[in-house]
Design a protein around this motif. Structure first.
Motif, PDB file in Angstrom:
ATOM      1  N   SER A 122       0.806  -1.212   0.000  1.00 18.95           N
ATOM      2  CA  SER A 122       0.000   0.000   0.000  1.00 18.95           C
ATOM      3  C   SER A 122       0.843   1.266   0.000  1.00 18.95           C
ATOM      4  N   LEU A 184      -6.376  -4.272   2.572  1.00 20.04           N
ATOM      5  CA  LEU A 184      -5.652  -3.379   1.675  1.00 20.04           C
ATOM      6  C   LEU A 184      -6.405  -2.090   1.330  1.00 20.04           C
ATOM      7  N   LEU A 188      -4.877   1.450   2.431  1.00 16.82           N
ATOM      8  CA  LEU A 188      -4.515   2.336   1.327  1.00 16.82           C
ATOM      9  C   LEU A 188      -5.147   3.704   1.525  1.00 16.82           C
TER      10      LEU A 188
ATOM     11  N   ALA B  42      -0.965  -3.267  -5.726  1.00 18.04           N
ATOM     12  CA  ALA B  42      -2.148  -3.302  -4.864  1.00 18.04           C
ATOM     13  C   ALA B  42      -3.375  -3.719  -5.649  1.00 18.04           C
TER      14      ALA B  42
END
Lengths: 311, 317
Positions: A122, A184, A188, B42
């Protein structure tokens, strides 16, 4: 993660000045009251506050005292609220149970691995989201909101089938993968808020002084980002440490169970004698999240607060 | 937490300007391609392990998929839904889920608003209430459930003990009795979910300009009038945001009730998530369980739509 009770709104800002006594005072005096009115309402306010303290605090206190009680004390027909002596037998017996230690180990492996993976992935992405104004930003926000609405049952079945195909059911690796993916978006979002709090001018100045891109990032951005990075990683750790639903579905082998799973099973088998041990084990299992949460709560709540104002 | 929101919002407001000034997409000789490159690590796992399964899950709701190897999966259109329409157990669980979600969200809102208002005053012991209000946030839901099982234990729990001390019938099996199980579980839900709601509302309260209160007080408004005409309107966006999130979270919650009652007694606390979980992983009816998930999404989305629309309308008027 599947656990809604630990989900703050994303952080947008890195530093919030510590509260000052002056501000407290000004807030209170911002609502002027006549002395008479005050004399009537103040005691009522304290009664209400005491009610909240009891409602919120009593269950915790009870868990704490239960953990120190002997089986005899727990079964006595006239139980005292406080244990008669401070004995650690329940804690010792809980730790002596091999499966609890093993479960704690599993939880630790999963939570640490998830934290490392999520942080590594991230970090660059958060930088990109904060600094480049692309469509990615709105897509990321959209996904975070959308992922909240869908019940996990819709995701877990296909995930279960996919993981089964690649042999990651009953495998800590599978759990790490799932936790990483599901923490995530949130990590993030939190992290990009912290990046956005660092003035771009600092980077531009660094570049003008002849620093390479990498150098600017490592020696200017990273140190400033450190507190936000710590907050994000600890939050990821807590989410993974506390998670239950995915673990329940994906892990069946008793040797691979995480702590919440083992404790939930322990409940089913609870005899009166084991209540003390159950309380002790619960307390021990809460300590890591509680300590980490204490470290980051100011950041979380300040982030939540700036996020909430946008809403 | 008692710190104010102003520095954060100021920074937020000025941030886009800064970015715009250094236009061209990047601050330091970068390009859009760089952005994608940085995001890719990601993006790939999220697409593979959450977007793809979600789409797959929605589609599964239109199939007859079952657990087990070598099963042939075929689309069966709306078969699952016509079956669901006559599944009384499911609708009963749905009704319980709605009572639970609305009950917890509404009670939680009022309890948290009261606490936030108190925390916003200059009271002694405020720090203690604030700390206690945050603890459930850090606790694993499984442990919260274990703790409350001890509290509500019919023989040894302090709640029955306290009732006996007061001369009341102290032998209530809170989690095992048909009439008390759902209310008891709702109280635990309120306890577990108070932190975020309280902290968010407190943040909102601290953001209400004190000038407004002063002006209203000078105009002779009573405490209640000031609360109704100054505080509440200023809090409105935050109230809408947090109650919306609470409703979604509560409707989709699982761990707390699973450990408290596992849906019992006699299905009295069988939330839709628990029902669907049993259907999928106990009976192996993957397609049917996914269809339940789809119905849950539609119902919750409908409620959110109605709620947010009514809020938007009353805001306009």
């Amino acid at each position: 993660m599947s656990n809604a009770t630990v989900t703050p709104t994303p952080a947008r800002q890195e530093t919030v000045p510590p509260e000052t006594p002056r501000r407290r005072k000004s807030q209170d005096s911002g609502i002027p009251q006549s002395p008479i009115q005050r004399r009537v309402t103040r005691p009522l306010q304290y009664v209400a506050l005491a009610g909240y303290i009891v409602f919120l605090g009593f269950p915790l206190l009870f868990l704490l005292t239960t953990a120190f009680k002997t089986p005899a004390e727990l079964q006595s027909p006239n139980p005292t609220f406080l244990p008669t002596s401070l004995n650690f037998d329940n804690f010792i017996q809980a730790i002596a149970k091999a499966n609890l230690v093993q479960a704690a180990g599993n939880s630790l492996i999963v939570a640490v691995a998830t934290t490392v993976i999520v942080t590594l992935i991230s970090l660059p992405a958060a930088y990109a989201l904060a600094r480049f104004r692309t469509k990615l930003r709105s897509i990321a926000t959209g996904w975070i909101l959308l992922s909240q609405v869908f019940p996990f049952i819709l995701i877990i079945i296909p995930l279960f089938l996919v993981l089964k195909q690649i042999g990651l059911i009953n495998n800590l690796l599978g759990l790490i993968l799932v936790y990483s993916v599901w923490s995530l978006p949130f990590a993030l979002w939190m992290l990009q808020g912290y990046v956005a709090g660092i003035p771009v001018e600092l980077e531009e100045a660094g570049a003008m002084d002849g620093g390479s891109r990498i150098r600017v990032l490592v020696s200017i951005v990273l140190p400033l980002l450190a507190p936000g990075l710590v907050a994000t990683s600890l939050f990821t750790f807590i989410s993974a440490w506390n998670e239950f639903f995915f673990a329940l579905v994906l892990i069946q082998d008793p040797a691979l169970q995480t702590l919440p799973l083992t404790l939930a099973r322990f409940v089913g088998a609870e005899g009166q004698v084991q209540l003390g041990q159950l309380a002790a084990a619960s307390l021990l299992a809460t300590i890591p999240s509680l300590v980490f949460f204490a470290l980051i709560q100011r950041r979380l709540t300040s982030g939540l607060l700036s996020g909430a104002v946008k809403g | 937490m008692t710190s104010t929101v102003s520095p954060a919002t100021v920074a937020e407001a000025s941030a886009p300007q800064k970015r715009r000034r250094s236009s061209g997409g990047s601050p330091v000789n970068g390009s859009r391609r760089d952005a994608w490159l940085l995001v890719l690590p990601a993006l790939i796992p999220v697409v593979l392990f959450s977007v793809y399964p979600l789409v797959q899950g929605i589609l599964l709701g239109f199939t007859d998929a079952k657990a087990g190897l070598g099963q042939v999966v075929s689309f069966n259109g709306v078969d699952n839904y016509t079956r669901l329409a006559t599944n009384e157990l499911f609708w009963n669980s749905f009704r319980i889920g709605l009572i639970w979600a609305f009950g917890v969200t509404i009670l939680q809102f009022f309890a948290s608003l009261g606490l936030a208002l108190l925390l916003n005053l200059n009271l002694k012991m405020r720090w203690l209430a604030r700390t206690l209000a945050l603890v459930p946030w850090a606790m694993p839901p499984v442990i919260i459930a274990i703790m409350w099982r001890l509290m509500l234990n019919p023989t040894y729990g302090p709640i029955n003990g306290g009732m006996r001390a007061l001369g009341l019938p102290g032998d209530i099996n809170w989690l095992g009795d048909f009439s008390t199980a759902l209310p008891a579980v709702i109280v635990v839900g309120v306890w577990a979910g108070m932190p975020q709601t309280t902290i968010t509302l407190l943040a909102g309260l601290q953001n209400v300009p004190s000038e407004l209160h002063e002006a209203a007080a000078i105009d002779g408004a009573s405490t209640w009038q000031r609360f109704w005409h100054v505080t509440l309107p200023a809090l409105r966006p935050i109230i809408v945001a947090i109650t919306t999130l609470d409703l979604i979270w509560n409707f989709n919650s699982f761990a707390l009730v699973y450990v408290l009652t596992a849906g019992g007694p006699g299905g009295q606390t069988m939330l839709p998530m628990l029902f669907a979980y049993n259907e999928a992983f106990r009976y192996g009816n993957f397609g049917y369980a996914a269809a339940m998930g789809n119905v849950m999404v539609i119902v919750i989305a409908a409620f959110l739509f109605l709620y947010l629309r009514s809020q938007a309308r009353s805001r306009q008027s």
